[in-house]
Scaffold this motif. Structure first.
Motif, PDB file in Angstrom:
ATOM      1  N   ILE A 227      22.358 -16.695  -4.499  1.00 48.09           N
ATOM      2  CA  ILE A 227      23.183 -16.318  -5.661  1.00 48.09           C
ATOM      3  C   ILE A 227      23.958 -17.503  -6.241  1.00 48.09           C
ATOM      4  O   ILE A 227      24.639 -17.366  -7.245  1.00 48.09           O
ATOM      5  N   SER A 228      23.842 -18.681  -5.590  1.00 52.99           N
ATOM      6  CA  SER A 228      24.657 -19.812  -6.064  1.00 52.99           C
ATOM      7  C   SER A 228      23.957 -20.637  -7.142  1.00 52.99           C
ATOM      8  O   SER A 228      24.571 -21.510  -7.742  1.00 52.99           O
ATOM      9  N   ASN A 229      22.676 -20.320  -7.413  1.00 55.52           N
ATOM     10  CA  ASN A 229      21.909 -21.146  -8.346  1.00 55.52           C
ATOM     11  C   ASN A 229      22.646 -21.470  -9.638  1.00 55.52           C
ATOM     12  O   ASN A 229      22.743 -22.607 -10.053  1.00 55.52           O
ATOM     13  N   ARG A 230      23.176 -20.426 -10.303  1.00 53.32           N
ATOM     14  CA  ARG A 230      23.751 -20.678 -11.624  1.00 53.32           C
ATOM     15  C   ARG A 230      25.084 -21.419 -11.567  1.00 53.32           C
ATOM     16  O   ARG A 230      25.572 -21.925 -12.557  1.00 53.32           O
ATOM     17  N   PHE A 231      25.685 -21.526 -10.368  1.00 53.60           N
ATOM     18  CA  PHE A 231      26.965 -22.227 -10.287  1.00 53.60           C
ATOM     19  C   PHE A 231      26.818 -23.721  -9.972  1.00 53.60           C
ATOM     20  O   PHE A 231      27.746 -24.478 -10.169  1.00 53.60           O
ATOM     21  N   ILE A 232      25.651 -24.116  -9.491  1.00 55.09           N
ATOM     22  CA  ILE A 232      25.542 -25.472  -8.943  1.00 55.09           C
ATOM     23  C   ILE A 232      26.036 -26.587  -9.896  1.00 55.09           C
ATOM     24  O   ILE A 232      26.861 -27.387  -9.495  1.00 55.09           O
ATOM     25  N   PRO A 233      25.633 -26.624 -11.159  1.00 53.90           N
ATOM     26  CA  PRO A 233      26.082 -27.751 -11.991  1.00 53.90           C
ATOM     27  C   PRO A 233      27.588 -27.799 -12.182  1.00 53.90           C
ATOM     28  O   PRO A 233      28.153 -28.854 -12.418  1.00 53.90           O
ATOM     29  N   GLU A 234      28.244 -26.628 -12.068  1.00 53.01           N
ATOM     30  CA  GLU A 234      29.698 -26.610 -12.294  1.00 53.01           C
ATOM     31  C   GLU A 234      30.504 -27.052 -11.069  1.00 53.01           C
ATOM     32  O   GLU A 234      31.689 -27.286 -11.153  1.00 53.01           O
ATOM     33  N   ILE A 235      29.829 -27.143  -9.936  1.00 52.02           N
ATOM     34  CA  ILE A 235      30.595 -27.481  -8.728  1.00 52.02           C
ATOM     35  C   ILE A 235      30.877 -28.981  -8.729  1.00 52.02           C
ATOM     36  O   ILE A 235      29.948 -29.789  -8.677  1.00 52.02           O
ATOM     37  N   GLY A 236      32.155 -29.323  -8.798  1.00 51.70           N
ATOM     38  CA  GLY A 236      32.682 -30.691  -8.888  1.00 51.70           C
ATOM     39  C   GLY A 236      31.722 -31.835  -8.673  1.00 51.70           C
ATOM     40  O   GLY A 236      30.971 -32.199  -9.585  1.00 51.70           O
ATOM     41  N   PRO A 237      31.695 -32.413  -7.457  1.00 51.26           N
ATOM     42  CA  PRO A 237      30.912 -33.636  -7.254  1.00 51.26           C
ATOM     43  C   PRO A 237      29.414 -33.438  -7.471  1.00 51.26           C
ATOM     44  O   PRO A 237      28.705 -34.382  -7.808  1.00 51.26           O
ATOM     45  N   LEU A 238      28.903 -32.218  -7.276  1.00 53.01           N
ATOM     46  CA  LEU A 238      27.456 -31.978  -7.451  1.00 53.01           C
ATOM     47  C   LEU A 238      27.033 -32.133  -8.912  1.00 53.01           C
ATOM     48  O   LEU A 238      25.884 -32.377  -9.215  1.00 53.01           O
ATOM     49  N   LYS A 239      27.991 -31.999  -9.809  1.00 55.63           N
ATOM     50  CA  LYS A 239      27.689 -32.093 -11.237  1.00 55.63           C
ATOM     51  C   LYS A 239      27.074 -33.467 -11.570  1.00 55.63           C
ATOM     52  O   LYS A 239      26.141 -33.576 -12.374  1.00 55.63           O
ATOM     53  N   ALA A 240      27.602 -34.491 -10.917  1.00 52.18           N
ATOM     54  CA  ALA A 240      27.111 -35.844 -11.170  1.00 52.18           C
ATOM     55  C   ALA A 240      25.621 -35.949 -10.844  1.00 52.18           C
ATOM     56  O   ALA A 240      24.879 -36.702 -11.464  1.00 52.18           O
ATOM     57  N   TRP A 241      25.188 -35.179  -9.886  1.00 53.19           N
ATOM     58  CA  TRP A 241      23.779 -35.215  -9.474  1.00 53.19           C
ATOM     59  C   TRP A 241      22.927 -34.352 -10.408  1.00 53.19           C
ATOM     60  O   TRP A 241      21.896 -34.770 -10.914  1.00 53.19           O
ATOM     61  N   THR A 242      23.402 -33.135 -10.669  1.00 57.18           N
ATOM     62  CA  THR A 242      22.539 -32.175 -11.374  1.00 57.18           C
ATOM     63  C   THR A 242      22.476 -32.380 -12.887  1.00 57.18           C
ATOM     64  O   THR A 242      21.585 -31.851 -13.538  1.00 57.18           O
ATOM     65  N   THR A 243      23.406 -33.148 -13.456  1.00 55.31           N
ATOM     66  CA  THR A 243      23.301 -33.369 -14.904  1.00 55.31           C
ATOM     67  C   THR A 243      22.170 -34.336 -15.243  1.00 55.31           C
ATOM     68  O   THR A 243      21.700 -34.368 -16.375  1.00 55.31           O
ATOM     69  N   VAL A 244      21.736 -35.139 -14.265  1.00 54.96           N
ATOM     70  CA  VAL A 244      20.646 -36.080 -14.546  1.00 54.96           C
ATOM     71  C   VAL A 244      19.374 -35.785 -13.742  1.00 54.96           C
ATOM     72  O   VAL A 244      18.381 -36.483 -13.867  1.00 54.96           O
ATOM     73  N   ARG A 245      19.415 -34.746 -12.925  1.00 57.61           N
ATOM     74  CA  ARG A 245      18.231 -34.380 -12.142  1.00 57.61           C
ATOM     75  C   ARG A 245      18.037 -32.868 -12.175  1.00 57.61           C
ATOM     76  O   ARG A 245      18.987 -32.125 -12.394  1.00 57.61           O
ATOM     77  N   ALA A 246      16.808 -32.454 -11.937  1.00 56.92           N
ATOM     78  CA  ALA A 246      16.557 -31.020 -11.881  1.00 56.92           C
ATOM     79  C   ALA A 246      17.310 -30.448 -10.684  1.00 56.92           C
ATOM     80  O   ALA A 246      17.250 -30.995  -9.576  1.00 56.92           O
ATOM     81  N   LYS A 247      18.048 -29.377 -10.919  1.00 57.20           N
ATOM     82  CA  LYS A 247      18.822 -28.823  -9.806  1.00 57.20           C
ATOM     83  C   LYS A 247      17.904 -28.024  -8.875  1.00 57.20           C
ATOM     84  O   LYS A 247      16.911 -27.442  -9.347  1.00 57.20           O
ATOM     85  N   PRO A 248      18.227 -27.990  -7.614  1.00 59.22           N
ATOM     86  CA  PRO A 248      17.389 -27.207  -6.710  1.00 59.22           C
ATOM     87  C   PRO A 248      17.537 -25.713  -7.019  1.00 59.22           C
ATOM     88  O   PRO A 248      18.642 -25.252  -7.305  1.00 59.22           O
TER      89      PRO A 248
END
Ligand code: SF4
Length: 267
Positions: A227-248
């Motif tokens: 259920i966390s899929n849609r929250f991943i880009p908004e989670i603080g430090p993970l945002k730096a990763w997912t804005t330039v890469r496909a999120k898992p």
């Protein structure tokens, strides 16, 4: 070559021959691991070096220098000095596993086959020796506190070990150094052991261990991931990763649930 004190220079360009012949004083520097006992030890190493470095049977020039020019000779230096560097190498030699690093003949073939080196290039390593051999040698010479980041520059694909003509187990040594980088209690000769030890990361790995080994926690973890899929880009430090890469994208249902739904019996 220890028995005659002969220096061997392997080259294709001729500049090694020129700069050891023209100046009146020749000062040669070498690491202590470059000493072999007798002339018989040279051909197998020379053959391995040429074949692995440039695919040649022999190089254009192979120079053997045994002392300064003699009275009747017309060229060559008047003085020859040899400086043998230890610089931490005897410490490496004392460790049964790390000493394998000192077998390196600097052929460079592990660099040419490394998926990391071929993409990032030599300057990214900021070291005298880049590529897989630099990854294991530099932290040993300068300490994990200074060069420890290099041990992360590997995909551990094992290509370097497969192609190395002197069979240095580079991936195994990288794993050991990664371990020592995080573990202060481990015995070893490397400077800067444990400099990456970090309470938060230790706790994360401990939590990971429990959620993967205790079935009920594992089930909760899989549900949360689903259920966390849609929250991943908004989670603080993970945002730096997912804005330039496909999120898992984690599956909403675990394999166990899917198997159950299909009515397949499993133990
Ligand atoms: S580690 Fe092996 S492959 Fe790499 S430079 Fe040294 S001898 Fe060559």
């Amino acid at each position: 070559m220890a028995d005659t004190g002969t220096l061997c220079l392997v080259e294709n360009e001729g500049n090694g021959r020129m700069c050891t012949t023209v100046p009146p004083v020749h000062v040669a520097l070498m690491g202590l691991e470059k000493v072999v006992e007798t002339l018989e030890d040279i051909p197998p190493l020379y053959r391995l070096l040429c074949g692995s470095a440039t695919g040649q049977r022999i190089t254009t020039y192979f120079n053997m220098i045994t002392g300064p020019r003699k009275k009747e000779e017309r060229d060559g230096p008047i003085e020859v000095h040899l400086i043998i560097l230890d610089n931490g190498r005897s410490k490496i030699l004392a460790d049964p596993q790390l000493q394998e690093t000192l077998r390196c003949i600097r052929c460079g073939t592990c660099l040419n086959h490394c998926p990391v080196y071929t993409r990032i290039g030599g300057h990214a390593y900021e070291s005298t020796y880049p590529g897989p051999i630099g990854t294991i040698l530099m932290p040993q010479l300068e300490g994990l506190n200074k060069k420890g980041a290099l041990v992360t520059a590997s995909s551990l694909c094992n290509a370097c070990e497969e192609v190395c003509p002197v069979m240095i187990p580079i991936p195994g040594l990288i794993r050991r150094m990664r371990n020592e980088h995080y573990d202060m209690d481990k015995k070893g000769v490397l400077n800067g052991r444990g400099t990456q030890k970090n309470i938060l990361e230790t706790l994360v790995w401990k939590a990971w261990k429990y959620t993967c080994t205790i079935p009920v926690l594992n089930k909760i973890q899989l549900r949360l991931m689903g259920i966390s899929n849609r929250f991943i880009p908004e989670i603080g430090p993970l945002k730096a990763w997912t804005t330039v890469r496909a999120k898992p994208v984690f599956s909403k249902k675990s394999l166990k649930d899917l198997v159950k739904e299909e009515g397949i019996r499993h133990e």
